[in-house]
Design an enzyme around this catalytic site. Structure first.
Site, mmCIF file in Angstrom:
data_model
loop_
_atom_site.group_PDB
_atom_site.id
_atom_site.type_symbol
_atom_site.label_atom_id
_atom_site.label_comp_id
_atom_site.label_asym_id
_atom_site.label_seq_id
_atom_site.Cartn_x
_atom_site.Cartn_y
_atom_site.Cartn_z
ATOM 1 N N ASP A 101 -17.435 -8.930 58.614
ATOM 2 C CA ASP A 101 -17.566 -9.392 57.225
ATOM 3 C C ASP A 101 -17.318 -10.886 57.217
ATOM 4 O O ASP A 101 -16.173 -11.308 57.184
ATOM 5 C CB ASP A 101 -16.551 -8.622 56.377
ATOM 6 N N GLU A 146 -16.313 -17.076 50.240
ATOM 7 C CA GLU A 146 -16.724 -15.861 49.539
ATOM 8 C C GLU A 146 -15.541 -14.956 49.248
ATOM 9 O O GLU A 146 -15.432 -14.363 48.177
ATOM 10 C CB GLU A 146 -17.770 -15.109 50.376
ATOM 11 N N GLU A 147 -14.651 -14.867 50.234
ATOM 12 C CA GLU A 147 -13.557 -13.889 50.142
ATOM 13 C C GLU A 147 -12.546 -14.212 49.046
ATOM 14 O O GLU A 147 -11.722 -13.377 48.708
ATOM 15 C CB GLU A 147 -12.837 -13.770 51.501
HETATM 16 CO CO CO Z 1 -18.155 -10.072 52.847
#
Ligand code: CO
Length: 360
Positions: free
Chosen positions: A180, A212-213
């Site tokens: 991820d 993003e996280e």
């Molecule tokens: Co992700």
């Protein structure tokens, strides 16, 4: 091809907590330079590589994020232990007794989130959940001064999980941290390689996003810059094929093909775009699966909501044990995702995009 395997190994081993994506960006720059016509970074650090294609064609934005879950040094205790702040959606239980890389001005310093030994616990406390607020990183320093002066640790330093890529099941499956979303970055590189040969009826913007996280922050600014006609996000999918997880929670299975997200807490996909992916997959005999999640969030939501809005979709490569030091993906799923995405992008000419964007 062993070349793809090496790229995935390099991408997953690289350290890149939110706000510190530099090492991952360097790999993407190196890989995309020969595969794109132009490359630039936006003001937050997202990398936008462009394939010019048809100058009058629609703008197709594909995106994957470079950051991984990490920590940040909050302060150093007088004894030399690091107290930290989690960056991203960590489960407290996944944080304990793991190896970490603290990225300092003097280079990488390794450490471990120490855990109280069972020998010193009462029978009742052996079943307890360890809370993040009680955790610390032990870097082997003798004192705060030792940690700060000799090792160069400063408050605000990023901390990345430390875990190495290995193959499982004779090379069919890969085990690593940070799938991820390094798996999405790997897919983008291979799609760009495939698109480079042959003509495209559109302009492709291959965007490696930052942060993003911690709230899709990089995708927000890069989508604004690109103004996509179509947004395709690439992510690690959420596999639900191991003990203790039910189809009501996640439906994907590793090895059964790329997944189309039908719902997550950040967006609904455009259903015409879903149908296009399904039609192309059927024609090419590529298996696809679906996922309906109650949580999760992804960069596709930012592409969808930029400017006047655009059709968007999120495509996942099924991944087990997300948001921890170790996840598993299947090489076959990776290859299928590359083939499917390449074929779909080749079909996204003016007419098709007009139809996807039309509400008449
Ligand atoms: Co992700």
């Amino acid at each position: 091809m062993p070349q793809i395997e090496r790229l995935l190994e390099e991408l997953t081993n690289a350290y890149g907590p939110p706000g510190f994506e530099g090492p991952v960006r360097a790999i993407m720059q190196r890989e995309l330079a020969p595969l794109s016509d132009e490359m630039e970074t936006d003001g937050m650090g997202s990398l936008i590589a462009r394939l010019n294609g048809d100058a009058n064609g629609p703008k197709i934005m594909m995106a994957a994020h470079m950051d991984e879950l990490g920590l940040m040094v909050k302060y150093v205790t007088p004894e030399g232990y690091l107290k930290f702040l989690p960056l991203g959606g960590w489960l407290d239980q996944a944080l304990i007794n793991q190896r970490w890389a603290v990225i300092t001005q003097k280079g990488v310093v390794y450490g471990v989130t120490g855990i109280k030994t069972v020998h010193a616990m009462t029978p009742e406390s052996r079943g307890q959940v360890f809370k993040r607020d009680d955790m610390f990183i032990d870097v082997g320093a003798e004192s705060r001064q030792d940690a700060e002066e000799r090792l160069g640790i400063r408050p605000g330093d990023p901390v990345a999980p430390d875990s190495r890529f290995i193959q499982l099941a004779g090379g069919k499956l890969y085990l690593a941290k940070a799938w991820d979303d390094r798996v999405g970055l790997g897919v983008m590189v291979e799609v760009m390689r495939a698109l480079k040969t042959g003509s495209s009826p559109n302009r492709v913007f291959c965007v490696s996003t930052v942060q993003e996280e911690i709230g899709l922050r990089g995708a927000h600014t890069s989508s604004y810059k690109v103004e996509p006609d179509i947004g395709i996000n690439l992510e690690s999918g959420v596999a639900g094929d191991y003990p203790g997880i039910s189809p009501d929670e996640a439906q994907e299975r590793v090895g059964k093909g790329p997944s189309i997200f039908l719902h997550d807490s950040s967006m609904l996909p455009n259903l015409k775009l879903r149908d296009l992916f399904m039609d192309v997959a059927l024609e090419m005999q590529i298996p696809v699966q679906f996922n309906v999640l109650s949580g999760y969030g992804e960069d596709g939501a930012e592409m969808q909501r930029t400017h006047g809005g655009s059709p968007a979709i999120n495509i996942g490569v099924p991944t087990r044990y997300l948001h921890s030091h170790n996840g598993i993906i299947s090489r076959e799923d990776f290859d299928h995702t590359v083939r499917l995405l390449t074929a779909v992008i080749r079909r996204l000419g003016q007419e098709t995009v007009r139809r996807l964007k039309s509400f008449e």
